[in-house]
Structures are given as C-alpha cells and as structure tokens.
Scaffold this motif. Sequence first.
Motif, PDB file in Angstrom:
ATOM      1  N   UNK A 111       6.081  60.168 -13.547  1.00  0.00           N
ATOM      2  CA  UNK A 111       6.616  60.818 -12.433  1.00  0.00           C
ATOM      3  C   UNK A 111       7.212  59.643 -11.436  1.00  0.00           C
ATOM      4  N   UNK A 112       6.933  58.462 -11.608  1.00  0.00           N
ATOM      5  CA  UNK A 112       7.245  57.635 -10.287  1.00  0.00           C
ATOM      6  C   UNK A 112       8.704  56.756 -10.727  1.00  0.00           C
ATOM      7  N   UNK A 113       9.403  57.065 -11.898  1.00  0.00           N
ATOM      8  CA  UNK A 113      10.403  56.610 -12.351  1.00  0.00           C
ATOM      9  C   UNK A 113      11.522  57.561 -11.870  1.00  0.00           C
ATOM     10  N   UNK A 114      12.653  56.805 -11.316  1.00  0.00           N
ATOM     11  CA  UNK A 114      13.621  57.696 -10.693  1.00  0.00           C
ATOM     12  C   UNK A 114      14.865  56.798 -11.312  1.00  0.00           C
ATOM     13  N   UNK A 115      16.212  57.675 -11.373  1.00  0.00           N
ATOM     14  CA  UNK A 115      17.364  56.990 -11.813  1.00  0.00           C
ATOM     15  C   UNK A 115      18.301  57.105 -10.395  1.00  0.00           C
ATOM     16  N   UNK A 116      19.349  56.371 -10.617  1.00  0.00           N
ATOM     17  CA  UNK A 116      20.390  56.536  -9.468  1.00  0.00           C
ATOM     18  C   UNK A 116      20.888  57.784  -9.316  1.00  0.00           C
ATOM     19  N   UNK A 117      21.418  58.107  -8.063  1.00  0.00           N
ATOM     20  CA  UNK A 117      21.893  59.348  -7.837  1.00  0.00           C
ATOM     21  C   UNK A 117      22.997  59.219  -6.955  1.00  0.00           C
TER      22      UNK A 117
END
Length: 197
Positions: A111-117
């Motif tokens: 859940x702590x991984x994010x992608x560029x937005x």
Amino acid sequence: MKTKFLKLSLLALVLFTASCSSDDNNDETIPAVETVKVSNLDASQTEYTKFSFSENKVVTTDNWDIAFNKTTIIVNGGIKKADTEPVRTGSGAVSVVSGTFASVTLYPAAATFVQDGTAAYAIPTGSGNGWYSYNSTTHIISPIAGKVFVVKTHDGKYAKFEILSYYKDAPATPELTSVSGIYTFNFAYQANSATTF
C-alpha cells in the motif's frame, strides 16, 4: 613407483567424484544482493536520462526503471505529467522509506508504493519534499539523509536506492562552481522472488 602413482591418482579421482554429487546442481540458494555505486549520471540536459537497475546502466529503450532530469526523478509507472517526460510503459512504483540504506532489508507494504500521477510524482519534488534540500544562501542542493527509495521496477522486480550527490565527482563540500545535475547514487537490485534485500 608407477603402481603407487596410479593408486594415488585413482584415490584422487574417487574423492573428486564423491564431492561432486548431483545435489550440488540443485543448489537453490538465493545469491546475495550487492550494493552498486553509480557515479556521474548526467541529468543536466533537457531530456530525461533513463536508468535500468537490472542492466545497471543508462538505457534508451522502454525497459527503464527510473529517469532523472535536473532534480526530478520519475518512475516507469503511472501517468505522464509533462511532454518532456518519457512514456511510461511499465508497472513501476516507489515507496519512500526513512532509515539508512543498509537498514532497509525488507520490502515495504504494498500500500505504500505509489506511481507518478498528473498531480504529483511518486518521489516528491521541491526542497525538503523528496530526496533533497536546497540552501538558499549557498545555492547548494544536498541529499536528505535517511531517505531510501524502494522501487518496484518496470517489470515487477524490486530495487532500493539512495542519492549520494547531485554534483560531478561527488565533492564532499560542493561549491557554487561545482557542476550540477550529475548524480551519484547507491542501489541494490533484487532479481529473484525473495522479499528481502
């Protein structure tokens, strides 16, 4: 004399054959993950410099994991925010972890991984927000100590990296005349299915 030599040769052959059992071919030990230092990666140009952890080099293909442009670092996953950015063809994401590089040995929670937005990058930009701080008196950019970035690579593997310097040849005390936009960083790449570094 010849008989003694023949007996010793046969004994050596038997010992060697016994030590090379078929179990040796089934060794499933996962190799240790090594820390690699990348020096003088040039991100000072207009175009992004794309880097592959698995290849340990700058690439021009779509098989990149992170890309650098000045102080901005993007990941090969998510949404393209600006026209100058490379197209994201992978499933990459980033988790920002506090600690020393050596202390980060387990993958963070998914859940702590994010992608560029379109609203923000996975690695935040601006002084004090992501990987660096800017000193308005000296005009020097310095990596923030204790910031480690765990990356889900474009093809679903994992790597971690830390920025060591933003200046050519990584001077201990950069000056205003130091050539900027030239990264030095450490990384470790986990090519196997293990969940540790």
